[in-house]
Scaffold this active site. Structure first.
Site, PDB file in Angstrom:
ATOM      1  N   SER A 253      10.252  -7.322 -17.442  1.00  0.00           N
ATOM      2  CA  SER A 253      11.091  -6.451 -17.472  1.00  0.00           C
ATOM      3  C   SER A 253      12.096  -6.048 -16.228  1.00  0.00           C
ATOM      4  O   SER A 253      13.096  -5.520 -16.249  1.00  0.00           O
ATOM      5  CB  SER A 253      10.498  -5.115 -17.908  1.00  0.00           C
ATOM      6  OG  SER A 253       9.845  -4.542 -16.759  1.00  0.00           O
TER       7      SER A 253
ATOM      8  N   THR B 278       4.339  -7.788 -18.676  1.00  0.00           N
ATOM      9  CA  THR B 278       3.159  -8.186 -18.163  1.00  0.00           C
ATOM     10  C   THR B 278       2.213  -8.166 -19.386  1.00  0.00           C
ATOM     11  O   THR B 278       1.204  -9.342 -19.515  1.00  0.00           O
ATOM     12  CB  THR B 278       2.535  -7.119 -17.260  1.00  0.00           C
ATOM     13  OG1 THR B 278       3.264  -6.997 -16.167  1.00  0.00           O
ATOM     14  CG2 THR B 278       0.975  -7.514 -16.824  1.00  0.00           C
TER      15      THR B 278
ATOM     16  N   THR C 226       6.533  -2.934 -17.356  1.00  0.00           N
ATOM     17  CA  THR C 226       6.317  -1.588 -16.816  1.00  0.00           C
ATOM     18  C   THR C 226       7.619  -1.285 -15.850  1.00  0.00           C
ATOM     19  O   THR C 226       7.914  -0.272 -15.944  1.00  0.00           O
ATOM     20  CB  THR C 226       4.909  -1.375 -16.257  1.00  0.00           C
ATOM     21  OG1 THR C 226       4.941  -2.444 -14.999  1.00  0.00           O
ATOM     22  CG2 THR C 226       3.756  -1.532 -17.303  1.00  0.00           C
ATOM     23  N   ASP C 227       8.174  -2.323 -15.471  1.00  0.00           N
ATOM     24  CA  ASP C 227       8.983  -2.137 -14.113  1.00  0.00           C
ATOM     25  C   ASP C 227      10.325  -1.320 -14.684  1.00  0.00           C
ATOM     26  O   ASP C 227      10.749  -0.535 -14.034  1.00  0.00           O
ATOM     27  CB  ASP C 227       9.373  -3.349 -13.647  1.00  0.00           C
ATOM     28  CG  ASP C 227       8.283  -3.788 -12.754  1.00  0.00           C
ATOM     29  OD1 ASP C 227       7.481  -3.273 -12.466  1.00  0.00           O
ATOM     30  OD2 ASP C 227       8.430  -5.343 -12.431  1.00  0.00           O
TER      31      ASP C 227
END
Length: 329
Positions: A54, A12, A85-86
């Site tokens: 990710s 992101t 972040t995932d």
């Protein structure tokens, strides 16, 4: 002045609006262009590794990151990785296993909102990550929303909020507010050790979350496809044996030489299979206990251990031995 390397992987933080939503497209120098004044704090060189969401992260990419850090290890005082972040928690844990005896900071960060957007958490997160990377505290860490989290203890708990990451069963290493870093625990500095790189992986690992009604026959398929299985059980780690006998299947898998790890669906306080009958009936001579490790650390650790040996007893011993503070007994 400290010299850092910025490794970019997408996520992101590097995303722009595309035809089908946000897509990672920004280059490293464009990301740094949003952070004027960093040259007063340290010298930063950048190296793009990939530019992916990710969600598309693969174990092989962890190896690429670890190898890049090892290749440049003696050229820099610290490393910052920008990441989506995932799957960030899986990556930070994997790097903690692949790079041993690290005396320099390896800091993973990202954002919930792209750095190019007017309202974003990216500028704070990457600034904090760079500031912490200048501290010289060896190890792998996630820095997010002012929190410094041990690499094997991070989980993504929230999908939208800035404070999306938490440290599970372990205190924050430190908190960061503006230019001030406050340590919440004593940090042990390893000195005069040579960093070790070991990226061997066996990715034949399955993660299964138990639910009432799951069929025992489901596990017959797994035994032909996987070398390791992580079971997210209930509560303290009990395995059902009434009605649908899952316990029998897991003991059978373990006796066939497949490494089976038991953890809990509860985020805090870990498993304790010694309390209830449903836990004590598990064959603990062959089944692997996770104690209070989180799933995001268990999966990459099992892949990493299986990359070295598939002898069930050796796998059990290595999985139950703490690495990078991943288990607290």
């Amino acid at each position: 002045m400290k010299r850092l390397m910025l490794l970019t992987t997408g996520g992101t933080i590097a995303s722009l609006e595309g035809k089908n939503g946000l897509v990672p497209e920004m280059k490293a120098d464009e990301i740094l262009g949003h952070l004027p004044g960093l040259d007063l704090l340290c010298q930063i060189d950048s190296k793009p590794l990939m530019n992916i969401d990710s969600t598309n992260m693969q174990p092989e990419y962890w190896s690429e990151m670890a190898k890049s850090i090892h290749e440049h290890y003696h050229d820099y005082d610290g490393f910052v990785i920008t990441h989506g972040t995932d799957t960030m928690a899986y990556t930070s844990a994997a790097l903690s296993y692949m790079l041993q005896d690290v005396e320099k900071p390896i800091v993973v960060t990202g954002s919930q909102i792209p750095i190019a957007f007017k309202k974003t958490d990216a500028k704070r997160n990457i600034s904090d990550a760079i500031r912490f990377a200048c501290e010289g505290i060896g190890g792998v860490y996630v820095v997010f929303d002012g929190r410094v989290i041990q690499g094997t203890r991070a989980i993504k708990l929230r999908t939208k909020s800035y404070d999306s990451f938490e440290s599970i069963n372990y205190p924050y290493v430190a908190t960061i507010y503006k230019d001030k870093i406050e340590y919440n625990k004593s940090v042990h500095l390893s000195k005069n050790k040579e960093v070790k790189l070991d990226t061997s992986l066996c990715t034949d690992v399955a993660l299964v979350k138990l639910h009432p009604g799951i069929k025992p026959e489901f596990f017959d398929f797994l035994k032909n496809e996987y070398q390791g299985i992580v079971i997210e059980s209930y509560g303290s780690g009990g395995i059902p044996f009434h009605g649908r006998n899952i316990l029998e299947k897991l003991n059978e898998l373990a006796e066939l030489g497949i490494s089976v790890v038991i953890t809990t669906q509860c985020l805090e306080e870990g498993e304790d299979m010694d309390i209830y009958e449903v836990g004590r009936k598990v064959n603990q001579n062959v089944i692997i206990r996770s104690r209070n490790m989180n799933t995001e650390a268990i999966v990459p650790k099992l892949m990493w251990v299986l990359g070295k040996t598939q002898d069930p007893q050796k796998v059990k011993e290595m999985m139950e031995t703490p690495i990078a503070e991943d288990i607290t007994f």
